[in-house]
Write an enzyme that holds these catalytic residues in place. Structure first.
Site, PDB file in Angstrom:
ATOM      1  N   ASN A   9       8.155 -55.580  51.216  1.00  0.00           N
ATOM      2  CA  ASN A   9       9.602 -56.381  50.604  1.00  0.00           C
ATOM      3  C   ASN A   9      10.601 -57.336  51.799  1.00  0.00           C
ATOM      4  OD1 ASN A   9      11.874 -56.755  49.172  1.00  0.00           O
ATOM      5  ND2 ASN A   9      12.541 -55.879  49.375  1.00  0.00           N
ATOM      6  N   LYS A  11      12.603 -59.062  51.689  1.00  0.00           N
ATOM      7  CA  LYS A  11      13.944 -59.058  51.156  1.00  0.00           C
ATOM      8  C   LYS A  11      14.280 -60.864  51.676  1.00  0.00           C
ATOM      9  CE  LYS A  11      14.509 -54.511  51.991  1.00  0.00           C
ATOM     10  NZ  LYS A  11      16.622 -53.675  52.348  1.00  0.00           N
ATOM     11  N   HIS A  95      16.029 -53.601  41.776  1.00  0.00           N
ATOM     12  CA  HIS A  95      16.108 -53.211  43.793  1.00  0.00           C
ATOM     13  C   HIS A  95      18.025 -53.042  43.950  1.00  0.00           C
ATOM     14  CE1 HIS A  95      16.824 -53.173  48.201  1.00  0.00           C
ATOM     15  NE2 HIS A  95      15.349 -52.346  47.913  1.00  0.00           N
ATOM     16  N   GLU A  97      20.237 -53.134  45.706  1.00  0.00           N
ATOM     17  CA  GLU A  97      20.756 -54.086  47.060  1.00  0.00           C
ATOM     18  C   GLU A  97      21.394 -55.206  45.292  1.00  0.00           C
ATOM     19  OE1 GLU A  97      17.918 -55.714  49.831  1.00  0.00           O
ATOM     20  OE2 GLU A  97      18.761 -53.024  50.934  1.00  0.00           O
ATOM     21  N   GLU A 167      13.929 -45.222  45.652  1.00  0.00           N
ATOM     22  CA  GLU A 167      14.574 -45.166  46.166  1.00  0.00           C
ATOM     23  C   GLU A 167      15.633 -44.927  46.615  1.00  0.00           C
ATOM     24  OE1 GLU A 167      12.424 -48.828  48.449  1.00  0.00           O
ATOM     25  OE2 GLU A 167      14.012 -49.292  47.119  1.00  0.00           O
ATOM     26  N   GLY A 173      17.015 -49.293  54.669  1.00  0.00           N
ATOM     27  CA  GLY A 173      17.472 -49.904  55.487  1.00  0.00           C
ATOM     28  C   GLY A 173      18.344 -49.538  57.152  1.00  0.00           C
ATOM     29  N   SER A 205      13.597 -46.690  54.595  1.00  0.00           N
ATOM     30  CA  SER A 205      13.288 -46.413  56.107  1.00  0.00           C
ATOM     31  C   SER A 205      11.655 -46.169  56.321  1.00  0.00           C
ATOM     32  CB  SER A 205      13.858 -45.215  56.750  1.00  0.00           C
ATOM     33  OG  SER A 205      15.176 -46.319  56.397  1.00  0.00           O
TER      34      SER A 205
END
Ligand code: PEP
Length: 245
Positions: A9, A11, A95, A97, A167, A173, A205
């Protein structure tokens, strides 16, 4: 046996098409020999245009999101059919985010999953708990709730084409992944809740040091890799380690 899947990903990276091409070419060269692994790159939409994704290459492509309508007056949106037409096979949906910064709801995520399946894309549904939810012992409830709301009215046949990515939000991150035991437990909860044979990936991570154990110890069918997928050497190492494990 299903192939293990490693999803990159990217991003909102990198900043130029040239950098995207260099990154892609390094990864492509580096993973050539690992035929046991399905490698999926999800770049920003604009870079999906560069190069023909349908040419014979070991790497598959995916979107990082999609809209729930096929076409129409929806400024700024990208439809699953458009992704399909560009040669994508996969699409990440829900996701954390997108849930956090763009206020995506479970209802919208459910609509996107259905639209993606209709367009014959494989949705990679991301679910996971916050640190606070984990501290309060709500992991099972959160995962069950997300699965229930994001996957309403899907047939058993449709579910076969779905991939789940566990996740934990607090591990994304941060350079500090979930422990293998906790990830294994979450995987079990997801399996129990779905009652179907569905591929479950771990994300949060992932690096070349922990990748192997998420597959070997925690039993995931693959990985969703964010930050490390922007470093070709590290990403190739992750693929190699998983392929050889
Ligand atoms: C992600 O954003 O899905 C992700 C797993 O990121 P990272 O690997 O950087 O934690």
């Amino acid at each position: 046996m299903e192939k293990l899947i490693i999803v990159a990903n990217w991003k909102c990276n990198p900043t130029t098409l040239l950098k995207a091409k260099l990154l892609f070419n390094s990864i492509k060269r580096g993973v050539r020999s690992f035929k046991k692994i399905e490698i999926v790159i999800c770049p920003p939409f604009v870079y999906l245009m560069a190069g023909d994704k349908r040419q014979a290459t070991r790497i598959k492509f995916g979107g990082q999101d999609c809209f729930w309508e096929e076409e129409g007056a929806f400024t700024g949106e990208i439809s699953p059919l458009q992704l399909k037409n560009l040669g994508c096979r996969y699409v990440i949906i829900g996701h954390s985010e997108r849930r956090k910064y763009f206020s995506e709801t479970n209802k919208e995520i459910g609509q996107k999953i259905k639209a993606a399946l209709l367009a014959k894309l494989k949705p990679i549904l991301c679910i996971g708990e916050t640190r606070q939810e984990r501290r309060k012992g709500k992991v099972e409830r959160v995962l069950r709730d997300q699965l229930k709301k994001d996957l309403t009215d899907l047939s058993a046949h449709q579910l076969k084409n779905l991939i789940i990515a566990y996740e934990p939000i607090w591990a994304i991150g941060k350079g500090r992944a979930c422990s293998f035991e906790d990830a294994k437990w979450a995987r079990y909860l997801i399996k129990k809740s779905l009652k179907k044979k569905i591929s479950i990936l771990y994300g949060g991570s992932v690096n070349s040091k922990n990748a192997k154990n998420f597959i070997k110890e925690a039993g995931f069918q693959g990985l969703l890799v964010g930050g490390a997928s922007l470093k070709p050497k590290e990403f190739i190492k992750i693929v190699k380690i998983v392929a050889e494990s």
